[in-house]
Design an enzyme around this catalytic site. Structure first.
Site, PDB file in Angstrom:
ATOM      1  N   ASN A   9       0.861  -1.184   0.000  1.00  0.00           N
ATOM      2  CA  ASN A   9       0.000   0.000   0.000  1.00  0.00           C
ATOM      3  C   ASN A   9       0.899   1.237   0.000  1.00  0.00           C
ATOM      4  O   ASN A   9       1.487   1.572   1.025  1.00  0.00           O
ATOM      5  CB  ASN A   9      -0.897  -0.026   1.254  1.00  0.00           C
ATOM      6  CG  ASN A   9      -1.710   1.242   1.406  1.00  0.00           C
ATOM      7  OD1 ASN A   9      -1.821   2.041   0.474  1.00  0.00           O
ATOM      8  ND2 ASN A   9      -2.288   1.441   2.583  1.00  0.00           N
ATOM      9  N   LYS A  11       0.078   4.245  -0.226  1.00  0.00           N
ATOM     10  CA  LYS A  11      -0.600   5.412   0.375  1.00  0.00           C
ATOM     11  C   LYS A  11      -0.410   6.656  -0.519  1.00  0.00           C
ATOM     12  O   LYS A  11      -0.289   6.526  -1.730  1.00  0.00           O
ATOM     13  CB  LYS A  11      -0.097   5.658   1.795  1.00  0.00           C
ATOM     14  CG  LYS A  11      -0.148   4.403   2.669  1.00  0.00           C
ATOM     15  CD  LYS A  11      -0.048   4.705   4.125  1.00  0.00           C
ATOM     16  CE  LYS A  11       0.135   3.416   4.895  1.00  0.00           C
ATOM     17  NZ  LYS A  11      -0.091   3.554   6.316  1.00  0.00           N
ATOM     18  N   HIS A  95      -9.633   0.755   5.075  1.00  0.00           N
ATOM     19  CA  HIS A  95      -8.331   0.983   5.694  1.00  0.00           C
ATOM     20  C   HIS A  95      -8.527   1.900   6.898  1.00  0.00           C
ATOM     21  O   HIS A  95      -9.348   2.818   6.867  1.00  0.00           O
ATOM     22  CB  HIS A  95      -7.362   1.616   4.677  1.00  0.00           C
ATOM     23  CG  HIS A  95      -5.957   1.658   5.199  1.00  0.00           C
ATOM     24  ND1 HIS A  95      -5.543   2.617   6.091  1.00  0.00           N
ATOM     25  CD2 HIS A  95      -4.888   0.850   4.977  1.00  0.00           C
ATOM     26  CE1 HIS A  95      -4.261   2.394   6.393  1.00  0.00           C
ATOM     27  NE2 HIS A  95      -3.850   1.326   5.730  1.00  0.00           N
ATOM     28  N   GLU A  97      -6.991   4.344   8.008  1.00  0.00           N
ATOM     29  CA  GLU A  97      -6.857   5.792   7.748  1.00  0.00           C
ATOM     30  C   GLU A  97      -8.143   6.337   7.117  1.00  0.00           C
ATOM     31  O   GLU A  97      -8.540   7.471   7.391  1.00  0.00           O
ATOM     32  CB  GLU A  97      -5.621   6.045   6.863  1.00  0.00           C
ATOM     33  CG  GLU A  97      -4.334   5.871   7.668  1.00  0.00           C
ATOM     34  CD  GLU A  97      -3.135   5.379   6.881  1.00  0.00           C
ATOM     35  OE1 GLU A  97      -3.145   5.467   5.641  1.00  0.00           O
ATOM     36  OE2 GLU A  97      -2.185   4.888   7.525  1.00  0.00           O
ATOM     37  N   GLU A 167      -5.430  -5.416  10.535  1.00  0.00           N
ATOM     38  CA  GLU A 167      -4.451  -4.356  10.726  1.00  0.00           C
ATOM     39  C   GLU A 167      -4.740  -3.628  12.036  1.00  0.00           C
ATOM     40  O   GLU A 167      -5.581  -2.701  12.057  1.00  0.00           O
ATOM     41  CB  GLU A 167      -4.535  -3.355   9.577  1.00  0.00           C
ATOM     42  CG  GLU A 167      -4.220  -3.938   8.221  1.00  0.00           C
ATOM     43  CD  GLU A 167      -3.623  -2.878   7.315  1.00  0.00           C
ATOM     44  OE1 GLU A 167      -2.461  -3.024   6.954  1.00  0.00           O
ATOM     45  OE2 GLU A 167      -4.312  -1.896   6.990  1.00  0.00           O
ATOM     46  N   GLY A 173       2.021   2.139  10.709  1.00  0.00           N
ATOM     47  CA  GLY A 173       2.922   3.279  10.545  1.00  0.00           C
ATOM     48  C   GLY A 173       3.608   3.701  11.839  1.00  0.00           C
ATOM     49  O   GLY A 173       4.202   4.776  11.907  1.00  0.00           O
ATOM     50  N   SER A 212       3.197  -2.283  10.349  1.00  0.00           N
ATOM     51  CA  SER A 212       4.658  -2.220  10.528  1.00  0.00           C
ATOM     52  C   SER A 212       5.359  -3.538  10.202  1.00  0.00           C
ATOM     53  O   SER A 212       6.297  -3.943  10.892  1.00  0.00           O
ATOM     54  CB  SER A 212       4.997  -1.749  11.946  1.00  0.00           C
ATOM     55  OG  SER A 212       4.504  -0.434  12.150  1.00  0.00           O
TER      56      SER A 212
HETATM   57  C1  PEP Z   1      -0.963  -0.014   5.937  1.00  0.00           C
HETATM   58  O1  PEP Z   1      -1.022   1.169   5.621  1.00  0.00           O
HETATM   59  O2  PEP Z   1      -1.839  -0.794   5.562  1.00  0.00           O
HETATM   60  C2  PEP Z   1       0.156  -0.448   6.767  1.00  0.00           C
HETATM   61  C3  PEP Z   1       0.157  -1.675   7.231  1.00  0.00           C
HETATM   62  O3  PEP Z   1       1.163   0.476   6.992  1.00  0.00           O
HETATM   63  P1  PEP Z   1       2.567   0.195   7.686  1.00  0.00           P
HETATM   64  O4  PEP Z   1       3.127  -1.089   7.109  1.00  0.00           O
HETATM   65  O5  PEP Z   1       3.403   1.380   7.366  1.00  0.00           O
HETATM   66  O6  PEP Z   1       2.319   0.027   9.153  1.00  0.00           O
END
Ligand code: PEP
Length: 257
Positions: A9, A11, A95, A97, A167, A173, A212
Site C-alpha cells: 500500500n 498510500k 483501511h 486511515e 491491521e 505506521g 509495521s
Molecule cells: C498499511 O497502511 O496498511 C500499513 C500496514 O502500513 P505500515 O506497514 O506502514 O504500518
C-alpha cells in the site's frame, strides 16, 4: 494449497519519477515463486500508467479506495467500474486511515465492499482495533462487529470473493508490530466468526496481516497458521524491504494449527 498474498500500500506517496524507479526495482527483484501472489496499490493518478507497465507481469494492481456509488454526481470519487476498466484487480476497503480520517463507518465499508464485488474486483477488507479498544479488552468484539457488518450486507458467499486484512490500528505506521501470538489470536478469532456462517469459507479465505511489517519481523508472523500474507505500508516504498518480505513468505513454511 491456499495461495499466499502480499500487497504493498503506497498510500499518498511518490511521483512519476520515484514511482518509475520503485516499480523498475520491484520488477527486477521480484521472483514470485512459492505459491505467492503480489500486488501493489499506488495512488489513483498513477494507476493507469502502472497498469500498462504491469501488463504481462505477475505483479497485480490494486487501488486504495473506491466509491460505494456506481456513477454520477459524486465529485472527486472513483467508481469500481473505473478501477476495473483500467486494469485493477484489488481494492482496499476500510483501511483504518479511511475509517479515522474520512468517515468510513462499518456500513460505508460494507457498501464499498459490495460495490467492488459487483465489478468483480477483489476487495481487501481492512479490520483492526485501536489501542484504546485493545486496552479495554474489546478487540474481539470490535473485530466481530467489523466483519459481521460486511457479511450481513453482502452475504457470506460474497465475503469469500474478497480478502480480509487484520491491521491493528496501533501498529500502522508506528513501528510497533503485533506479536505473532497477538496477530494469530485475532486471525483465529476472525476465522471463527466467519466459520459460524460457513466453515469451508472460513478455512479458505485469505486473511493477511498488516501493521509495521518489516523484513525482520515478517518470518515470525508468516509462520502463524492463520496468517496468509501481508499488507505492507511503509516498507513497500523500499523495493529491497518489500522484496525481502515477499521472500520471507516464500521461504517460511506455513504453520499448523
Ligand atoms: C498499511 O497502511 O496498511 C500499513 C500496514 O502500513 P505500515 O506497514 O506502514 O504500518
Amino acid at each position: 494449497m491456499k495461495q499466499r498474498l502480499v500487497i504493498g500500500n503506497w498510500k499518498m506517496n511518490g511521483d512519476q519519477q520515484t514511482n518509475e524507479m520503485l516499480l523498475k526495482d520491484l520488477l527486477v527483484g521480484m521472483t514470485n515463486g512459492g505459491n505467492l501472489e503480489v500486488a501493489i496499490c499506488p495512488p489513483f493518478p498513477y494507476l493507469a500508467s502502472i497498469a500498462t507497465q504491469l501488463q504481462g507481469r505477475t505483479v497485480g494492481l490494486g487501488a486504495q479506495n473506491l466509491s460505494p456509488a456506481t456513477h454520477g454526481a459524486f465529485t472527486g470519487e472513483v467508481s469500481a467500474s473505473m478501477l476495473r476498466d483500467i486494469g485493477c484487480r484489488y481494492v482496499l476497503v476500510g483501511h483504518s486511515e479511511r475509517r479515522a480520517l474520512f468517515g468510513d463507518t462499518d456500513d460505508v465499508v460494507a457498501q464499498k465492499f459490495a460495490a467492488a464485488i459487483a465489478q468483480e474486483l477483489v476487495p481487501v477488507l481492512c479490520v483492526g482495533e485501536t489501542m484504546d479498544e485493545r486496552r479495554a479488552g474489546i478487540t474481539t468484539s470490535v473485530m466481530t462487529k467489523q466483519i459481521t457488518t460486511v457479511i450481513k450486507h453482502v452475504g457470506i458467499e460474497n465475503l469469500a470473493r474478497g480478502v480480509v486484512a487484520y491491521e491493528p490500528v496501533w501498529a500502522i505506521g508506528t513501528g510497533e508490530t503485533a506479536s505473532p501470538d497477538q496477530a494469530q489470536a485475532v486471525h483465529r478469532h476472525l476465522r471463527e466468526v466467519i466459520g459460524a456462517f460457513d466453515e469451508r469459507i472460513a478455512r479458505n479465505l485469505q486473511i493477511i496481516y498488516g501493521g509495521s511489517l518489516k523484513p525482520d519481523n515478517a518470518q515470525a508472523l508468516f509462520t502463524q497458521p492463520d496468517i496468509d500474507g501481508g499488507l505492507v505500508g511503509g516498507a513497500s516504498l523500499d523495493p529491497a524491504s518489500f522484496i525481502a518480505i515477499c521472500d520471507a513468505i516464500t521461504t517460511t513454511p506455513r504453520g499448523t494449527a
